[in-house]
Structure formats: C-alpha cells, structure tokens
Design a protein around this motif. Structure first.
Motif, PDB file in Angstrom:
ATOM      1  N   ALA A  36      39.889  -8.367  26.167  1.00 33.05           N
ATOM      2  CA  ALA A  36      39.825  -9.484  26.984  1.00 33.05           C
ATOM      3  C   ALA A  36      40.377 -10.831  26.289  1.00 33.05           C
ATOM      4  O   ALA A  36      39.812 -10.408  25.242  1.00 33.05           O
ATOM      5  CB  ALA A  36      38.149  -9.855  27.739  1.00 33.05           C
TER       6      ALA A  36
ATOM      7  N   GLU B   2      46.174 -18.029  33.066  1.00 27.08           N
ATOM      8  CA  GLU B   2      44.654 -17.274  33.479  1.00 27.08           C
ATOM      9  C   GLU B   2      43.637 -18.651  32.445  1.00 27.08           C
ATOM     10  O   GLU B   2      43.724 -18.174  32.019  1.00 27.08           O
ATOM     11  CB  GLU B   2      44.915 -16.418  33.238  1.00 27.08           C
TER      12      GLU B   2
ATOM     13  N   PHE C 181      41.809 -13.776  31.047  1.00 29.09           N
ATOM     14  CA  PHE C 181      41.730 -11.774  31.589  1.00 29.09           C
ATOM     15  C   PHE C 181      41.535 -11.053  30.772  1.00 29.09           C
ATOM     16  O   PHE C 181      40.991 -11.264  29.175  1.00 29.09           O
ATOM     17  CB  PHE C 181      43.424 -11.891  31.668  1.00 29.09           C
ATOM     18  N   THR C 182      41.477  -9.353  31.279  1.00 24.05           N
ATOM     19  CA  THR C 182      41.361  -8.752  30.494  1.00 24.05           C
ATOM     20  C   THR C 182      42.863  -8.005  31.223  1.00 24.05           C
ATOM     21  O   THR C 182      43.789  -8.373  31.827  1.00 24.05           O
ATOM     22  CB  THR C 182      40.497  -8.202  31.514  1.00 24.05           C
ATOM     23  N   PHE C 183      42.861  -6.747  29.823  1.00 27.87           N
ATOM     24  CA  PHE C 183      44.299  -6.054  30.486  1.00 27.87           C
ATOM     25  C   PHE C 183      43.934  -4.870  29.238  1.00 27.87           C
ATOM     26  O   PHE C 183      42.266  -4.519  28.976  1.00 27.87           O
ATOM     27  CB  PHE C 183      45.680  -6.685  29.497  1.00 27.87           C
TER      28      PHE C 183
ATOM     29  N   ARG D 185      44.041 -11.009  35.544  1.00 24.43           N
ATOM     30  CA  ARG D 185      44.467  -9.360  35.090  1.00 24.43           C
ATOM     31  C   ARG D 185      45.488 -10.063  34.457  1.00 24.43           C
ATOM     32  O   ARG D 185      46.763 -10.338  34.609  1.00 24.43           O
ATOM     33  CB  ARG D 185      44.703  -8.904  35.375  1.00 24.43           C
TER      34      ARG D 185
ATOM     35  N   THR E  55      40.257  -1.609  27.193  1.00 19.87           N
ATOM     36  CA  THR E  55      40.064  -2.532  27.697  1.00 19.87           C
ATOM     37  C   THR E  55      40.473  -4.152  26.690  1.00 19.87           C
ATOM     38  O   THR E  55      38.768  -3.530  25.820  1.00 19.87           O
ATOM     39  CB  THR E  55      38.838  -3.149  28.797  1.00 19.87           C
TER      40      THR E  55
ATOM     41  N   VAL F 207      50.803 -11.859  35.445  1.00 18.62           N
ATOM     42  CA  VAL F 207      49.524 -11.813  35.144  1.00 18.62           C
ATOM     43  C   VAL F 207      48.846 -11.794  36.920  1.00 18.62           C
ATOM     44  O   VAL F 207      50.190 -12.190  38.261  1.00 18.62           O
ATOM     45  CB  VAL F 207      48.769 -13.389  35.193  1.00 18.62           C
TER      46      VAL F 207
ATOM     47  N   GLU G 210      49.348  -7.693  33.799  1.00 26.25           N
ATOM     48  CA  GLU G 210      49.808  -6.931  34.108  1.00 26.25           C
ATOM     49  C   GLU G 210      50.259  -6.517  33.695  1.00 26.25           C
ATOM     50  O   GLU G 210      50.304  -5.102  33.190  1.00 26.25           O
ATOM     51  CB  GLU G 210      49.577  -7.006  35.312  1.00 26.25           C
TER      52      GLU G 210
END
Length: 147
Positions: A144, A99, A103-105, A72, A142, A68, A74
């Motif tokens: 979240a 996080e 987070f987003t990814f 994000r 994407t 992370v 990752e």
C-alpha cells in the motif's frame, strides 16, 4: 527525461511490447500463462480502455507505462533498457497524482528489485499470499502507498 501522456488506442502494440519484454527480463522464472496475442488483446481491451493509463515516451518510442483504477496500481512496467534511470519513479509519481488518497498493488514475492523499488518510495507490506489468487500461482505481496 521522457514525457508522460495519456495512453491511446494506437499505443497497444508498444505497450504490449513493453509489458512482455519487462516481465521476461525482470522475472524469467515467472510462468508465461498467456500468448503474446492474448496479451495484446488484454492491453487493447482492458489496459487502454478500462484503466486510466499513461505512457512515458521519448519521441514516438513508448518507454514504459502505468495504469491505475479505483485505488489500485494495476500496472507499472518499463522497457528493460530503461531501468534505473528515474522512469519508474516518474510513472509511480503519476499514479500518486491520479490516486491521491493512496492505492494498493501486488508484487510477486520473488521480484526483489521491484519490492525494493516500491519500499524506497514509501510503500508498505499489508498482506502476503501463497499465489493461489493469481494466474501464475506465484506467491505475492500486497503493498500500500498512503500519502
């Protein structure tokens, strides 16, 4: 159940092997844009040094990893033989702890099993792309996660 620990520089070969094997097994349709040596360099010089990374281990065996950075998710990859055993959820929970604000990814759109996994964990779609923004030129989504 495996234990999680912070990744160390000595994990570079094992993390690279997990990354390559997981992508090949889960996404055989995905273009390969880097050699194994380039991937090994990226793991050593980016994943293990610039990101907060944890490995799931059983004894000396690295079974999966999560990384992370600043809101994000990752990376999250498992050895192919460790899928559907709770390991992905364990790694995802580590990302949530790291996080806590969320987070987003990104996930490739064709990776239906990964999308289902993240949706089961409460992640929601926030954007879609045609792939022009990633090296593989593969449409992605994407997601979240928010507490």
């Amino acid at each position: 159940m495996p234990v999680l620990r912070s990744a160390a520089p000595a994990d570079a070969d094992a993390v690279t092997a997990v990354h390559l094997a997981s992508r090949a097994a889960a996404m055989p349709w995905l273009p390969v844009v880097h050699t194994p040596a380039e991937t090994r360099w990226w793991v050593e010089h980016v994943v293990l040094t610039q990101l907060r990374t944890w490995v799931a281990v059983s004894g000396d065996d690295v079974l999966g990893f999560v990384a992370v950075d600043d809101g994000r998710l990752e990376q999250l990859y498992l050895r192919p033989d460790r899928r559907r055993q709770g390991l992905g959820t364990l790694l995802f929970r580590q990302a949530q702890q790291a996080e806590p604000a969320g987070f987003t990814f990104a996930v490739f759109a064709r990776n239906a099993p990964a999308r289902a996994f993240y949706e089961r964990l409460g992640c929601r779609v926030v954007a879609r792309s045609d792939g022009r923004g990633n090296e593989e030129r593969e449409p992605d989504i994407t997601y979240a996660w928010r507490p």
